[in-house]
Enzyme design. Structure first.
Site, mmCIF file in Angstrom:
data_model
loop_
_atom_site.group_PDB
_atom_site.id
_atom_site.type_symbol
_atom_site.label_atom_id
_atom_site.label_comp_id
_atom_site.label_asym_id
_atom_site.label_seq_id
_atom_site.Cartn_x
_atom_site.Cartn_y
_atom_site.Cartn_z
ATOM 1 N N GLU A 118 0.961 -1.059 0.113
ATOM 2 C CA GLU A 118 0.081 0.077 0.030
ATOM 3 C C GLU A 118 1.077 1.137 -0.012
ATOM 4 O O GLU A 118 1.672 1.458 1.031
ATOM 5 C CB GLU A 118 -0.847 -0.102 1.112
ATOM 6 C CG GLU A 118 -1.828 1.437 1.474
ATOM 7 C CD GLU A 118 -2.815 1.222 2.633
ATOM 8 O OE1 GLU A 118 -2.259 0.379 3.383
ATOM 9 O OE2 GLU A 118 -3.532 1.987 2.567
ATOM 10 N N GLU A 139 -8.752 10.698 4.320
ATOM 11 C CA GLU A 139 -8.804 10.130 5.741
ATOM 12 C C GLU A 139 -9.172 10.937 6.836
ATOM 13 O O GLU A 139 -8.181 11.516 7.606
ATOM 14 C CB GLU A 139 -7.713 9.266 6.098
ATOM 15 C CG GLU A 139 -7.458 7.851 5.146
ATOM 16 C CD GLU A 139 -6.323 7.185 5.490
ATOM 17 O OE1 GLU A 139 -6.587 6.005 5.565
ATOM 18 O OE2 GLU A 139 -5.201 7.835 5.905
#
Ligand SMILES: *[C@@H]1O[C@H](CO)[C@@H](O)[C@H](O)[C@H]1NC(C)=O
Ligand SMILES: *[C@@H]1O[C@H](CO)[C@@H](O)[C@H](O)[C@H]1NC(C)=O
Ligand SMILES: *[C@@H]1O[C@H](CO)[C@@H](O)[C@H](O)[C@H]1NC(C)=O
Ligand SMILES: *[C@@H]1O[C@H](CO)[C@@H](O)[C@H](O)[C@H]1NC(C)=O
Length: 249
Positions: free
Chosen positions: A144, A229
């Site tokens: 990731e 986020e």
């Protein structure tokens, strides 16, 4: 951050609504919407850790460009991510990293409003793995790769900082590294504050990872996502324009 995978998995299983003819707002926690070359998803995977709401609106698409906003207010669980409202490119994937020639991307964004004490990032989330095809944050994932264009309120990526002020693609980064579930997270955090008009070749990041961080050049690019986020606070994030394209050799 550790439950990240679970939620993305749920999100990718969500129903994609029909393309809008006028700006359309998503209010459901796992709603997704066809957005031209992209799919816009709310992905409120961490909402259980707090109290609040978030709505994401597709404003326009034009070829490989997309414009959208997300309006959020979250309280409690100051160390927990509540969501990753994002656009994911529908077709810029499925090639080996070594076969990528260029991956130009441009992201112009701003906070139209933000509360005191906001804790949130604005970030790329890029996934690679051994299989050619794999959903983000699944057992197909090896890496990731996050790129933080903003990180407010003292939040930190997964793992620990392993390098500071490295220059790649004309920007200085602090590099964080650490494991999450079955994959490794590598996060490039802007070392010089927010970057609100970002225009680079993502292949510079891939080349750096292959040459310096042991990422196998035979890894397949599985997904490119960009979004935010939020941890706590409230904000209206406006993505004036985002695009990414991957060209192979
Ligand atoms: C954002 O959310 C707040 C609170 O629900 C609302 O007052 C405001 O009108 C919203 N703004 C946009 C642009 O959606
Ligand atoms: C999101 O939409 C819901 C339903 O319209 C509304 O109740 C809520 O206040 C909105 N939240 C924000 C942050 O705009
Ligand atoms: C990944 O998980 C799926 C569903 O649990 C399983 O069917 C598949 O065999 C797994 N693949 C690998 C490579 O572990
Ligand atoms: C890179 O990946 C390929 C294909 O999965 C594998 O055959 C090779 O051993 C890997 N190389 C290294 C150095 O791990």
């Amino acid at each position: 951050m550790h439950l990240f995978g679970l939620s993305v998995f749920i999100a990718t299983a969500a129903v994609v609504l029909a393309a809008p003819s006028a700006p359309q707002t998503l209010t459901g926690a796992f709603d997704c919407l066809a957005a031209g070359a992209y799919t816009l998803c709310q992905n409120q995977w961490g909402a259980f850790a707090g109290v609040g709401s978030q709505n994401s609106t597709l404003l326009s698409t034009n070829g490989n460009k997309v414009s959208w906003t997300t309006n959020w207010t979250w309280a409690e669980g100051p160390n927990n991510v509540k969501s990753y409202a994002n656009v994911i490119h529908n077709t810029a994937k499925g090639m080996m990293l070594k076969d990528i020639k260029t991956a130009p991307t441009n992201w112009i964004w701003q906070y139209k409003s933000e509360s005191e004490g906001i804790r949130a990032d604005v970030s790329y989330d890029i996934w690679t793995g051994v299989p050619q095809v794999g959903d983000p944050a699944t057992n197909a994932s090896s890496y990731e790769i996050m790129i933080w264009l903003s990180g407010l309120g003292g939040i930190q990526p997964v793992g620990s900082q392993i390098l500071s002020n490295i220059e790649i693609a004309g920007h200085e980064w602090n590099l964080w590294k650490g494991p999450n579930a079955n994959w490794e997270v590598l996060s490039f955090v802007s070392a010089k504050g927010e970057i609100r008009d970002f225009d680079i070749d993502l292949n510079k990041i891939f080349e750096y990872l292959i040459e310096n961080q042991g990422v196998n050049s035979t890894q397949y690019l599985q997904a490119i996502q960009t979004g935010t986020e939020p941890f706590v606070g409230s904000a209206l994030l406006y993505i004036e324009s985002f695009s990414v394209d991957v060209k192979t050799k």
